[in-house]
Design a protein around this motif. Structure first.
Motif, PDB file in Angstrom:
ATOM      1  N   MET A  95       0.858  -1.203   0.000  1.00  0.00           N
ATOM      2  CA  MET A  95       0.000   0.000   0.000  1.00  0.00           C
ATOM      3  C   MET A  95       0.882   1.237   0.000  1.00  0.00           C
ATOM      4  SD  MET A  95      -3.494   0.754   1.686  1.00  0.00           S
ATOM      5  CE  MET A  95      -3.456   0.790   3.460  1.00  0.00           C
ATOM      6  N   HIS A  96       1.160   1.757  -1.192  1.00  0.00           N
ATOM      7  CA  HIS A  96       2.085   2.886  -1.285  1.00  0.00           C
ATOM      8  C   HIS A  96       1.447   4.174  -0.777  1.00  0.00           C
ATOM      9  CE1 HIS A  96      -0.276   2.772  -4.927  1.00  0.00           C
ATOM     10  NE2 HIS A  96       0.007   4.019  -5.166  1.00  0.00           N
TER      11      HIS A  96
ATOM     12  N   MET B   1       0.593   4.734   2.126  1.00  0.00           N
ATOM     13  CA  MET B   1       1.214   5.062   3.417  1.00  0.00           C
ATOM     14  C   MET B   1       2.511   5.854   3.207  1.00  0.00           C
ATOM     15  SD  MET B   1       1.014   5.232   6.588  1.00  0.00           S
ATOM     16  CE  MET B   1      -0.193   4.144   7.341  1.00  0.00           C
ATOM     17  N   SER B   2       3.274   5.471   2.180  1.00  0.00           N
ATOM     18  CA  SER B   2       4.477   6.246   1.860  1.00  0.00           C
ATOM     19  C   SER B   2       4.101   7.664   1.464  1.00  0.00           C
ATOM     20  CB  SER B   2       5.234   5.632   0.676  1.00  0.00           C
ATOM     21  OG  SER B   2       5.589   4.320   0.943  1.00  0.00           O
TER      22      SER B   2
ATOM     23  N   ALA C 158       3.126   9.609   4.539  1.00  0.00           N
ATOM     24  CA  ALA C 158       4.317   9.951   5.337  1.00  0.00           C
ATOM     25  C   ALA C 158       5.091  11.090   4.678  1.00  0.00           C
ATOM     26  CB  ALA C 158       5.201   8.715   5.486  1.00  0.00           C
TER      27      ALA C 158
ATOM     28  N   ALA D  22      -2.561   9.637 -11.198  1.00  0.00           N
ATOM     29  CA  ALA D  22      -1.286   9.543 -10.483  1.00  0.00           C
ATOM     30  C   ALA D  22      -1.062   8.164  -9.870  1.00  0.00           C
ATOM     31  CB  ALA D  22      -1.208  10.609  -9.390  1.00  0.00           C
TER      32      ALA D  22
ATOM     33  N   THR E 231      -3.910   7.526  10.306  1.00  0.00           N
ATOM     34  CA  THR E 231      -2.975   6.820  11.180  1.00  0.00           C
ATOM     35  C   THR E 231      -1.659   7.578  11.293  1.00  0.00           C
ATOM     36  OG1 THR E 231      -3.924   4.774  10.362  1.00  0.00           O
ATOM     37  CG2 THR E 231      -1.854   4.594  11.568  1.00  0.00           C
TER      38      THR E 231
ATOM     39  N   MET F  51       1.522  10.350  14.612  1.00  0.00           N
ATOM     40  CA  MET F  51       2.907  10.127  15.017  1.00  0.00           C
ATOM     41  C   MET F  51       3.585  11.400  15.522  1.00  0.00           C
ATOM     42  SD  MET F  51       2.968   6.940  14.461  1.00  0.00           S
ATOM     43  CE  MET F  51       4.692   6.540  14.760  1.00  0.00           C
TER      44      MET F  51
ATOM     45  N   PHE G 284      -5.605   5.307 -18.927  1.00  0.00           N
ATOM     46  CA  PHE G 284      -4.413   5.329 -19.769  1.00  0.00           C
ATOM     47  C   PHE G 284      -4.676   4.919 -21.213  1.00  0.00           C
ATOM     48  CE2 PHE G 284      -2.008   5.576 -15.836  1.00  0.00           C
ATOM     49  CZ  PHE G 284      -1.103   6.550 -16.212  1.00  0.00           C
TER      50      PHE G 284
ATOM     51  N   MET H 261       8.137   5.786  12.824  1.00  0.00           N
ATOM     52  CA  MET H 261       7.222   4.990  11.997  1.00  0.00           C
ATOM     53  C   MET H 261       7.845   4.689  10.645  1.00  0.00           C
ATOM     54  SD  MET H 261       3.559   6.165  10.523  1.00  0.00           S
ATOM     55  CE  MET H 261       4.413   7.248   9.401  1.00  0.00           C
TER      56      MET H 261
ATOM     57  N   ASP I 211       8.033   4.431   6.799  1.00  0.00           N
ATOM     58  CA  ASP I 211       7.278   5.232   5.850  1.00  0.00           C
ATOM     59  C   ASP I 211       6.734   4.394   4.712  1.00  0.00           C
ATOM     60  OD1 ASP I 211       9.381   7.471   3.856  1.00  0.00           O
ATOM     61  OD2 ASP I 211       9.091   5.343   3.641  1.00  0.00           O
ATOM     62  N   HIS I 212       6.784   3.092   4.863  1.00  0.00           N
ATOM     63  CA  HIS I 212       6.181   2.237   3.845  1.00  0.00           C
ATOM     64  C   HIS I 212       4.855   1.662   4.302  1.00  0.00           C
ATOM     65  CE1 HIS I 212       9.819   2.662   1.723  1.00  0.00           C
ATOM     66  NE2 HIS I 212      10.432   2.436   2.847  1.00  0.00           N
ATOM     67  N   CYS I 213       4.795   1.319   5.584  1.00  0.00           N
ATOM     68  CA  CYS I 213       3.634   0.554   6.002  1.00  0.00           C
ATOM     69  C   CYS I 213       2.969   1.144   7.225  1.00  0.00           C
ATOM     70  CB  CYS I 213       4.047  -0.870   6.304  1.00  0.00           C
ATOM     71  SG  CYS I 213       5.330  -0.920   7.546  1.00  0.00           S
ATOM     72  N   GLY I 214       3.612   2.107   7.873  1.00  0.00           N
ATOM     73  CA  GLY I 214       3.018   2.672   9.063  1.00  0.00           C
ATOM     74  C   GLY I 214       3.324   1.884  10.320  1.00  0.00           C
TER      75      GLY I 214
ATOM     76  N   HIS J  11      14.351   6.427   7.627  1.00  0.00           N
ATOM     77  CA  HIS J  11      13.911   7.187   6.470  1.00  0.00           C
ATOM     78  C   HIS J  11      13.757   8.670   6.757  1.00  0.00           C
ATOM     79  CE1 HIS J  11      13.478   3.576   4.238  1.00  0.00           C
ATOM     80  NE2 HIS J  11      12.705   3.071   5.155  1.00  0.00           N
TER      81      HIS J  11
ATOM     82  N   CYS K 132       5.895  -2.455   0.288  1.00  0.00           N
ATOM     83  CA  CYS K 132       5.373  -3.066  -0.935  1.00  0.00           C
ATOM     84  C   CYS K 132       6.184  -2.702  -2.168  1.00  0.00           C
ATOM     85  CB  CYS K 132       3.913  -2.656  -1.117  1.00  0.00           C
ATOM     86  SG  CYS K 132       3.646  -0.883  -0.986  1.00  0.00           S
ATOM     87  N   HIS K 133       7.270  -1.945  -2.012  1.00  0.00           N
ATOM     88  CA  HIS K 133       8.050  -1.523  -3.169  1.00  0.00           C
ATOM     89  C   HIS K 133       9.450  -1.134  -2.710  1.00  0.00           C
ATOM     90  CE1 HIS K 133       6.184   2.101  -1.403  1.00  0.00           C
ATOM     91  NE2 HIS K 133       7.393   2.606  -1.584  1.00  0.00           N
TER      92      HIS K 133
ATOM     93  N   VAL L 160       1.386  -2.712  -8.691  1.00  0.00           N
ATOM     94  CA  VAL L 160       0.775  -1.416  -8.395  1.00  0.00           C
ATOM     95  C   VAL L 160       1.821  -0.413  -7.896  1.00  0.00           C
ATOM     96  CG1 VAL L 160      -1.036  -0.227  -7.104  1.00  0.00           C
ATOM     97  CG2 VAL L 160      -1.387  -2.581  -7.844  1.00  0.00           C
ATOM     98  N   CYS L 161       2.308  -0.633  -6.686  1.00  0.00           N
ATOM     99  CA  CYS L 161       3.104   0.380  -5.993  1.00  0.00           C
ATOM    100  C   CYS L 161       4.442   0.725  -6.661  1.00  0.00           C
ATOM    101  CB  CYS L 161       3.322  -0.038  -4.549  1.00  0.00           C
ATOM    102  SG  CYS L 161       1.812  -0.589  -3.736  1.00  0.00           S
TER     103      CYS L 161
ATOM    104  N   LEU M  67       5.196   3.890  -9.046  1.00  0.00           N
ATOM    105  CA  LEU M  67       5.314   5.295  -8.641  1.00  0.00           C
ATOM    106  C   LEU M  67       6.709   5.700  -8.184  1.00  0.00           C
ATOM    107  CD1 LEU M  67       2.153   5.423  -8.615  1.00  0.00           C
ATOM    108  CD2 LEU M  67       2.422   6.873  -6.619  1.00  0.00           C
ATOM    109  N   PHE M  68       7.565   4.715  -7.919  1.00  0.00           N
ATOM    110  CA  PHE M  68       8.827   5.043  -7.259  1.00  0.00           C
ATOM    111  C   PHE M  68      10.012   4.836  -8.193  1.00  0.00           C
ATOM    112  CE2 PHE M  68       5.725   4.514  -4.042  1.00  0.00           C
ATOM    113  CZ  PHE M  68       6.043   5.476  -3.097  1.00  0.00           C
TER     114      PHE M  68
ATOM    115  N   HIS N 117      -1.023   1.553 -14.913  1.00  0.00           N
ATOM    116  CA  HIS N 117       0.066   2.448 -14.491  1.00  0.00           C
ATOM    117  C   HIS N 117       1.428   1.808 -14.742  1.00  0.00           C
ATOM    118  CE1 HIS N 117      -2.160   5.725 -12.650  1.00  0.00           C
ATOM    119  NE2 HIS N 117      -3.044   4.810 -12.337  1.00  0.00           N
TER     120      HIS N 117
END
Lengths: 114, 271
Positions: free
Chosen positions: A1-2, A4-5, A8, A37, A50, A54, A86, B1, B3-6, B31, B145-146, B176-177, B180-181, B206
């Motif tokens: 689940m990106h 969350m990134s 953050a 996006a 969530t 922090m 797309f 925390m 920064d990928h999953c919390g 991070h 996840c990435h 998916v993830c 984006l990176f 994507h």
């Protein structure tokens, strides 16, 4: 689940800016999320709830998301038109090589602080 | 925390491991967000007082800027060393590791390979690559996840890929993830196998839109599955008209010569 990134990263940017402005609390963070996006807005909202806990600076921050609709331009007939996916065809000439003009935004627009 | 999953518990952190070396590196939650320290919150708690003037600060900053900047640093470092870096992405089980094993074994006399393996858990893939003789580092992302640019920067420091080599980065199996990176790679290579659905390019557009090369793997299984090659390729091209597509079987070797030519001829490697 990106998402969350992404959440953050939003908080990190907001906190840096708030610290520079010597703010005590961040009331609101406004972001732009392009609909092309690759970010699921409901998942981002969920993760933000969530992640904001922090830090004292952000624990009561509201996230305001401004969705940005997709738009594309045909390289042949120069027409601008809405893009939702797309798989894009120019509505006039059927050209497939459409340039995406907007809809990929991921941006912190502003923060409101005390 | 993280920064990928919390998460904030142990066992969820990013670790780096090289086969044959005992030390684990717990990179974890470095991070660089500063939660838990230096938030000067010892002021009076008069948040809600009537005289507190709230202000709006314009920021206009790309949310992924930090990753993009790090990715560009990686890209510059890789370019300076004439390294062709490929980001291999796919769903789990498409055959990325088998493809890498076969590619390295077939080409190791002519092309030097270095490998970064990304998985949530286990050192299994690094052990498989290690058996081919190619230097490899395993990144375990925990719940992440990435892979991201910071992980690649760290992994490159430890792996030290040689000038003129090919750096294969096998991303976490996820369509998916990772789209984006940016990692700083020369190209994204998306792998899909014929045991998956032929409409995957439309379902996960994507990733196909972000990729440069698409490898359709396991074509030796075509007689046994309902996979329409033409339909899949049409879908992939609809999403990304520039996408180059090759049909391969990493098991039988069918079509791999085209993949090898693509590697040999890529302009980013000038050894």
């Amino acid at each position: 689940m990106h998402e969350m990134s992404i959440a953050a990263n939003i908080l990190e940017i907001a906190e840096q800016q708030a610290a520079q402005a010597q703010a005590r609390i961040i009331n609101r963070i406004e972001v732009e999320v392009g609909l092309l996006a690759g970010v699921e807005i409901s998942a981002l909202e969920f993760c933000f709830e969530t992640a904001r806990m922090m830090s004292d600076l952000t624990s009561s921050s509201a996230l305001v998301i401004h969705p940005v609709a997709g738009r594309g331009r045909c390289p042949d007939c120069r027409l601008d038109f809405p893009v939702e996916f797309f798989v894009v065809l120019c509505p006039v000439c059927g050209q497939t090589n459409v340039k995406i003009l907007q809809g990929r935004e991921l941006k912190v627009r502003s923060i409101n602080v005390d | 925390m993280c920064d990928h999953c919390g998460c904030d518990g142990p066992g969820q952190e990013v670790t780096y491991h090289r086969p044959g070396q005992d030390k684990h590196h717990h990179e974890g939650h470095e991070h660089s967000h500063d939660h838990s320290h230096n938030h000067d919150h010892n002021h009076d708690h008069g948040h809600g007082s009537a005289d507190s003037a709230s202000r709006t600060l314009d920021i206009e900053q790309d949310i992924l800027l930090k990753n993009r900047l790090l990715a560009e640093r990686n890209r510059g470092w890789l370019m300076a060393k004439d390294i062709l870096a490929l980001n291999l992405v796919s769903s789990p089980g498409s055959g990325k590791t088998t493809l890498l094993e076969r590619t390295i074994v077939d080409l190791k006399s002519e092309l030097p390979f270095f490998v970064i393996e990304g998985d949530q858990q286990t050192l299994n893939d690094a052990a498989r690559i290690d058996a081919t003789g190619a230097p490899v580092i395993q990144i375990n992302t925990g719940s992440g996840c990435h892979l991201d640019a910071e992980m690649i920067q760290r992994a490159c420091r430890e792996l030290s890929p040689a000038t003129g080599s090919i750096l294969m980065i096998e991303n976490v199996g996820n369509l998916v993830c990772p789209a984006l990176f940016d990692l700083g790679e020369s190209a994204k290579v998306v792998v899909i196998s014929v045991t998956e659905g032929d409409d995957k390019p439309l379902k996960y557009s994507h990733m196909f839109a972000a990729s440069d090369l698409c490898l359709i793997n396991k074509v030796d299984l075509l007689p046994y599955v309902d996979f329409d090659l033409e339909k899949c390729e049409q879908a992939a091209r609809a999403v990304n008209p520039q996408l180059k597509i090759l049909r391969i079987s990493a098991k039988t070797g069918e079509g791999l010569n085209h993949w090898y030519d693509w590697l040999r001829e890529h302009p980013d490697r000038k050894a």
